[in-house]
Scaffold this active site. Structure first.
Site, PDB file in Angstrom:
ATOM      1  N   LYS A 165       0.861  -1.186   0.000  1.00  0.00           N
ATOM      2  CA  LYS A 165       0.000   0.000   0.000  1.00  0.00           C
ATOM      3  C   LYS A 165       0.898   1.237   0.000  1.00  0.00           C
ATOM      4  CE  LYS A 165      -3.874   2.124   2.575  1.00  0.00           C
ATOM      5  NZ  LYS A 165      -4.816   2.014   3.707  1.00  0.00           N
ATOM      6  N   SER A 196     -10.003   2.489   2.922  1.00  0.00           N
ATOM      7  CA  SER A 196      -9.055   3.218   2.095  1.00  0.00           C
ATOM      8  C   SER A 196      -8.115   2.311   1.297  1.00  0.00           C
ATOM      9  CB  SER A 196      -8.203   4.136   2.982  1.00  0.00           C
ATOM     10  OG  SER A 196      -7.376   3.364   3.851  1.00  0.00           O
ATOM     11  N   SER A 255     -10.445  -0.069   7.011  1.00  0.00           N
ATOM     12  CA  SER A 255      -9.847   0.039   5.672  1.00  0.00           C
ATOM     13  C   SER A 255      -9.204  -1.211   5.105  1.00  0.00           C
ATOM     14  CB  SER A 255      -8.811   1.150   5.661  1.00  0.00           C
ATOM     15  OG  SER A 255      -9.450   2.371   5.506  1.00  0.00           O
TER      16      SER A 255
HETATM   17  N1  GLN Z   1     -13.337   4.754   6.451  1.00  0.00           N
HETATM   18  C1  GLN Z   1     -12.724   5.155   7.697  1.00  0.00           C
HETATM   19  C2  GLN Z   1     -12.279   6.587   7.597  1.00  0.00           C
HETATM   20  O1  GLN Z   1     -12.539   7.190   6.616  1.00  0.00           O
HETATM   21  C3  GLN Z   1     -11.594   4.245   8.034  1.00  0.00           C
HETATM   22  C4  GLN Z   1     -10.381   4.498   7.233  1.00  0.00           C
HETATM   23  C5  GLN Z   1      -9.253   3.573   7.584  1.00  0.00           C
HETATM   24  O2  GLN Z   1      -9.457   2.527   8.189  1.00  0.00           O
HETATM   25  N2  GLN Z   1      -8.051   3.996   7.217  1.00  0.00           N
HETATM   26  O3  GLN Z   1     -11.688   7.125   8.476  1.00  0.00           O
END
Ligand code: GLN
Length: 487
Positions: A76, A151, A175
């Site tokens: 990532k 994400s 995410s």
């Molecule tokens: N969707 C969540 C956010 O926008 C979690 C994101 C994540 O786990 N990095 O914060």
């Protein structure tokens, strides 16, 4: 070769069915040919990959190769990679080339893995749809009109499209698990502190944790074995014994007690998703597991608590991006203040700015107790719910996300609807527990994820339970339409 799992690739390399250089070249060619449709990579590192493959082949020839020797994987783009662009999905870091590897990347290097590239992601890991990436959204390989989740949508799409057999990812509020669910693959978020965060660009430090995206639980076990380590460079990394995750995969799950939180099956859950999850639970019962209804009474407070704590921590973490030392710098600043303002104004996207504003507000004098302290108290209660539940059950199960993949644009103007995507995943991060998502069938032509939550440092149990399910079902072998007949 692209349909082989990590376990199969390891075997093929060790038996010399193919070399790492052949495999790596094919992987790179396929990414260049197929990925323009999905946009799951921000950068592809042909040169670095082929060098690593050559070194891997030399080790394989000697016969004392480490576990992942010669296997292509993707990182990532939140992990710093020495000499290789690391953007975190942001214009702010569009030109950032770190001078070191993150500990996670180092661990993969030591295991002999070949890094083929860096995967796309929501900007600074803030999002549930990959629509906030500066490098454009990622398309879901099952339906290119739909989001892959976020994400870590790039990692999930790359694995679902069989561009790589495994990719790293991170999970602050869901995410790893939510994109794994939306792309029909297996995602594992370990216990907070199991994997080092050193060199992983920080979003919300008390919640961020690195994990894996693979097609099978067995592959997740292999990747976690590589990633998990104690690291004195990360003061939140826990010096806890590391299990042999593969050794327990075949343990019987006869007598396993599964907790079903009643709060995870209420209003807002798509009926098709609910049906697939309930069928999966029945499957576990037929394999000798027992089911117990439980309650996690503070569940409804997890999204509100998270959206105070995560922005608060992000506003502090992102203050380092000032246009001075690295990253985006505005043209011709008039003075220092102008440099800060314009560099940050131009470098960050709207969602990141929204989080910084909310976080700075929640931390400001006079509001700190009302918001941040209150949210921390709620977090303690959420954690206690899980501690109490695990007195009676071995694993907690439920849906990973309330709906299957949704269309681009359908939630991007409504932050609250987007934030609710993680309604079933966020509590796990607030409590620091490990969680997984595994495929459990389709609604129409879209995959559904079953979430498994384990007790602290009990990743081995989660992997065992997931592997047993995958031995008895075929859901993890389902692939997007475009791969049909493609060998
Ligand atoms: N969707 C969540 C956010 O926008 C979690 C994101 C994540 O786990 N990095 O914060």
């Amino acid at each position: 070769m692209h349909n082989l799992t990590i376990a199969e690739l390891v075997k093929g390399l060790q038996n010399k069915t193919f070399s790492s250089q052949e495999l790596t070249q094919q992987t790179l060619d396929r990414i260049h040919a197929v990925d323009p449709t999905f946009n799951s990579f921000i950068s592809v590192s042909d040169e670095r990959a082929l060098q690593q493959a050559k070194a891997a082949d030399a080790l394989l020839a000697k016969g004392d190769a480490p576990t992942l020797c010669g296997v292509p994987i993707a990182q990532k783009d939140i992990f710093c990679t020495n000499g290789t662009l690391t953007t975190c999905g942001s214009k702010m870091l569009h030109n950032f080339v770190p001078p070191y590897d993150a500990t996670v990347v180092d661990n993969y290097n030591a295991a002999g893995a070949v890094m083929v590239g860096k995967t796309n992601m929501d900007e600074f890991a803030m999002g549930s749809s990959n629509e906030t990436s500066f490098f454009g959204s990622v398309k879901n390989p099952w339906d290119t009109n739909c989001v892959p989740g976020g994400s870590s949508g790039g990692s999930a799409a790359a694995v679902a499209a069989q561009l790589v057999a495994g990719a790293t990812a991170t999970d602050t509020g869901g995410s790893i698990r939510q994109p794994a669910a939306l792309c029909g693959i297996t995602g594992l978020k370990p216990t907070y502190g199991r994997v080092s965060r050193w060199g992983m660009i920080a979003f919300a430090s008390s919640l961020d944790q690195a994990g894996t995206m693979t097609r099978t639980a067995e592959d997740a076990a292999i990747m976690l074995q590589t990633m998990a380590s104690y690291d004195s460079k990360d003061s939140t990394c826990v010096d806890h014994p590391i299990d042999d995750y593969r050794a327990s995969l075949n343990n019987s799950i006869e007598g396993l007690t599964i907790g079903l939180p009643k709060e995870y099956f209420g209003e807002g859950l798509d009926p098709g998703t609910q049906a697939r999850v309930e069928e999966a639970i029945k499957q576990f019962e037929s394999m000798g597991a027992k089911v117990k209804e439980i309650s996690l009474p503070h569940s409804s407070l997890s999204v509100p608590a998270y959206y105070v704590i995560a922005p608060a921590e992000c506003s502090a973490n992102l203050s380092r991006f000032d246009g001075v030392r690295y990253g985006h710098r505005c043209e011709n600043p008039a003075d220092l203040e102008d440099l800060y303002k314009r560099s940050r104004g131009e470098g960050f996207g709207d969602e990141v700015k929204r989080r910084i504003l909310v976080g700075a507000y929640a931390l400001s004098a006079g509001y700190y107790d009302a918001y941040y302290n209150k949210a921390q108290k709620v977090r303690r209660l959420i954690k206690q719910d899980f501690v109490d539940a695990f007195k009676d059950v071995d694993v907690i199960m439920g849906p990973t996300s309330p709906t299957p993949a949704f269309e681009f644009g359908s939630k991007s103007d409504d932050p609250i609807a987007m934030y609710l995507e993680d309604i079933y995943t966020i509590a796990t991060n607030l409590a620091g527990l490990p969680g997984m998502s595994i495929p459990c069938g389709l609604v129409g032509d879209k995959p559904v994820g079953l979430q498994l939550i384990g007790n602290y440092f009990n990743e081995a149990k989660l992997l065992n339970v997931a592997h047993q399910f995958q031995q008895a079902t075929h859901f993890h072998t389902l692939a997007p339409q475009f791969l049909k007949g493609d060998k």
